[in-house]
Design a protein around this motif. Structure first.
Motif, PDB file in Angstrom:
ATOM      1  N   LEU A  68      66.095  27.466  65.249  1.00 51.33           N
ATOM      2  CA  LEU A  68      65.725  26.061  65.146  1.00 51.33           C
ATOM      3  C   LEU A  68      66.041  25.605  63.733  1.00 51.33           C
ATOM      4  O   LEU A  68      65.475  26.130  62.773  1.00 51.33           O
ATOM      5  N   GLU A  69      66.965  24.658  63.608  1.00 46.14           N
ATOM      6  CA  GLU A  69      67.331  24.132  62.287  1.00 46.14           C
ATOM      7  C   GLU A  69      66.563  22.838  62.024  1.00 46.14           C
ATOM      8  O   GLU A  69      66.587  21.920  62.838  1.00 46.14           O
ATOM      9  N   VAL A  70      65.891  22.775  60.882  1.00 43.13           N
ATOM     10  CA  VAL A  70      65.158  21.587  60.457  1.00 43.13           C
ATOM     11  C   VAL A  70      65.990  20.859  59.411  1.00 43.13           C
ATOM     12  O   VAL A  70      66.445  21.459  58.447  1.00 43.13           O
ATOM     13  N   ALA A  71      66.182  19.558  59.598  1.00 44.92           N
ATOM     14  CA  ALA A  71      67.022  18.741  58.709  1.00 44.92           C
ATOM     15  C   ALA A  71      68.477  19.200  58.799  1.00 44.92           C
ATOM     16  O   ALA A  71      69.059  19.688  57.837  1.00 44.92           O
ATOM     17  N   SER A  72      69.060  19.004  59.973  1.00 41.23           N
ATOM     18  CA  SER A  72      70.408  19.521  60.243  1.00 41.23           C
ATOM     19  C   SER A  72      71.513  18.714  59.595  1.00 41.23           C
ATOM     20  O   SER A  72      72.667  19.148  59.599  1.00 41.23           O
ATOM     21  N   GLY A  73      71.198  17.523  59.066  1.00 42.09           N
ATOM     22  CA  GLY A  73      72.218  16.726  58.404  1.00 42.09           C
ATOM     23  C   GLY A  73      73.323  16.321  59.366  1.00 42.09           C
ATOM     24  O   GLY A  73      73.072  15.801  60.445  1.00 42.09           O
ATOM     25  N   THR A  74      74.562  16.583  58.991  1.00 44.86           N
ATOM     26  CA  THR A  74      75.709  16.157  59.792  1.00 44.86           C
ATOM     27  C   THR A  74      75.934  17.012  61.030  1.00 44.86           C
ATOM     28  O   THR A  74      76.598  16.586  61.966  1.00 44.86           O
ATOM     29  N   GLY A  75      75.422  18.252  61.028  1.00 45.60           N
ATOM     30  CA  GLY A  75      75.674  19.199  62.116  1.00 45.60           C
ATOM     31  C   GLY A  75      76.746  20.217  61.799  1.00 45.60           C
ATOM     32  O   GLY A  75      77.083  21.048  62.646  1.00 45.60           O
ATOM     33  N   ASN A  92      66.527  25.967  57.158  1.00 46.04           N
ATOM     34  CA  ASN A  92      66.353  24.688  56.468  1.00 46.04           C
ATOM     35  C   ASN A  92      67.136  24.699  55.163  1.00 46.04           C
ATOM     36  O   ASN A  92      66.921  25.553  54.302  1.00 46.04           O
ATOM     37  N   VAL A  93      68.056  23.735  55.036  1.00 46.42           N
ATOM     38  CA  VAL A  93      68.950  23.671  53.874  1.00 46.42           C
ATOM     39  C   VAL A  93      68.670  22.406  53.064  1.00 46.42           C
ATOM     40  O   VAL A  93      68.674  21.295  53.603  1.00 46.42           O
ATOM     41  N   ASN A  94      68.420  22.579  51.775  1.00 46.61           N
ATOM     42  CA  ASN A  94      68.351  21.462  50.825  1.00 46.61           C
ATOM     43  C   ASN A  94      67.414  20.340  51.262  1.00 46.61           C
ATOM     44  O   ASN A  94      67.809  19.170  51.296  1.00 46.61           O
ATOM     45  N   ILE A 134      63.966  30.502  56.911  1.00 47.95           N
ATOM     46  CA  ILE A 134      65.021  30.668  55.912  1.00 47.95           C
ATOM     47  C   ILE A 134      65.233  29.348  55.179  1.00 47.95           C
ATOM     48  O   ILE A 134      65.528  28.324  55.803  1.00 47.95           O
ATOM     49  N   LEU A 135      65.099  29.372  53.857  1.00 50.01           N
ATOM     50  CA  LEU A 135      65.277  28.179  53.031  1.00 50.01           C
ATOM     51  C   LEU A 135      66.454  28.395  52.091  1.00 50.01           C
ATOM     52  O   LEU A 135      66.640  29.489  51.543  1.00 50.01           O
ATOM     53  N   TYR A 136      67.220  27.316  51.880  1.00 46.99           N
ATOM     54  CA  TYR A 136      68.325  27.338  50.915  1.00 46.99           C
ATOM     55  C   TYR A 136      68.197  26.133  50.001  1.00 46.99           C
ATOM     56  O   TYR A 136      67.908  25.023  50.450  1.00 46.99           O
TER      57      TYR A 136
END
Length: 268
Positions: free
Chosen positions: A79-86, A169-171, A199-201
């Motif tokens: 499950l990706e949170v805040a996927s942005g553009t995809g 979750n990225v940025n 997982i955080l980046y």
């Protein structure tokens, strides 16, 4: 540094051309609505909704290399949170193949449309990118988080309700209020299997130290919104532990970023 096509929270950043050229966080309670900017559509047909965040193009390979080897070796649900553009969803699906099921999420309509288009453009043999969920992670930091969690579980496909192997979750956490960090881990505690990962980046302060470029970035964030800023890793660890996660590994990344792995305790 928040340039992966991610939308911000609590206050618009229109017209800002500095390090926050484009970003997102699915964390919008009290936020002024605004369209993502800094995106590119070069190379796509007219009216193609797919957006391109240059930073996501730059970091997708190194992120995949670090994250993929720490995911389960068999079938995997993310499950990706805040996927942005995809872009990250599409890249992971291409690289991991059919064993991957990836659930993206966002709040901004253009980003949701971009994610859906990337998912629809998968090739045979790619992993499955599900239709994106509209998800405000900040709501999980509220007192009625239990009701919010129940609503999320109803939105998830049945096989995801059984638990996911990782939340990705990225940025986000440095360009959103601290309540979003709390919400991220509270939500993860509801959906991640025991022994699974959150997982955080992004950039972090460690033991009260940041390199000079991150110090400047942090000041620019706080000048725009007092609730934003690069977080102390130790504070994030404390939030994670309160939600049943323990720090598992910290991996240094290019451009003074970290990928941080938190593992849900099996006793929870």
């Amino acid at each position: 540094r928040g340039r992966d096509g991610k939308r911000g929270a609590k206050g618009a950043m229109k017209g800002f051309a500095g390090p926050l050229a484009c970003f997102s966080a699915v964390c919008l309670s009290g936020a002024a609505a605004w369209r993502p900017f800094g995106m590119k559509t070069t190379g796509f047909a007219e009216n193609d909704p797919r957006l391109v965040a240059p930073a996501a193009e730059r970091n997708k390979d190194v992120l995949f290399d670090v994250v993929a080897q720490r995911l389960p070796s068999g079938d995997v649900k993310v499950l990706e949170v805040a996927s942005g553009t995809g872009q990250h969803a599409a890249h992971f699906a291409e690289q991991l193949g059919a064993r991957l099921k990836w659930q993206p999420s966002e709040v901004d309509p253009p980003l949701l449309a971009s994610i859906a288009a990337y998912g629809a453009g998968r090739s045979d043999g790619d992993g499955e990118v599900l239709d994106p969920l509209e998800l405000d992670i900040m709501a999980f930091g509220d007192d009625d988080a239990g009701a919010v969690a129940e609503e999320l579980l109803l939105q998830l496909r049945e096989d995801f309700r059984e638990g996911v192997d990782a939340v990705f979750n990225v940025n986000m956490i440095h360009i959103s209020p601290p309540q979003c960090t709390k919400g991220l881990f509270a939500m993860s505690a509801e959906v991640v299997k025991p022994g699974g990962l959150c997982i955080l980046y992004g950039p972090f302060r460690r033991e009260n130290f940041m390199v000079e470029s991150n110090q400047r970035f942090d000041l620019s964030l706080r000048a725009r919104n007092e609730d934003w800023g690069i977080r102390d890793l130790e504070d994030v660890v404390a939030v994670a532990e309160a939600c049943g996660f323990q720090l598992d590994e910290v991996v240094e990344m290019p451009a003074n970023n970290l990928t941080v792995f938190f593992r849900r305790r099996r006793s929870d």
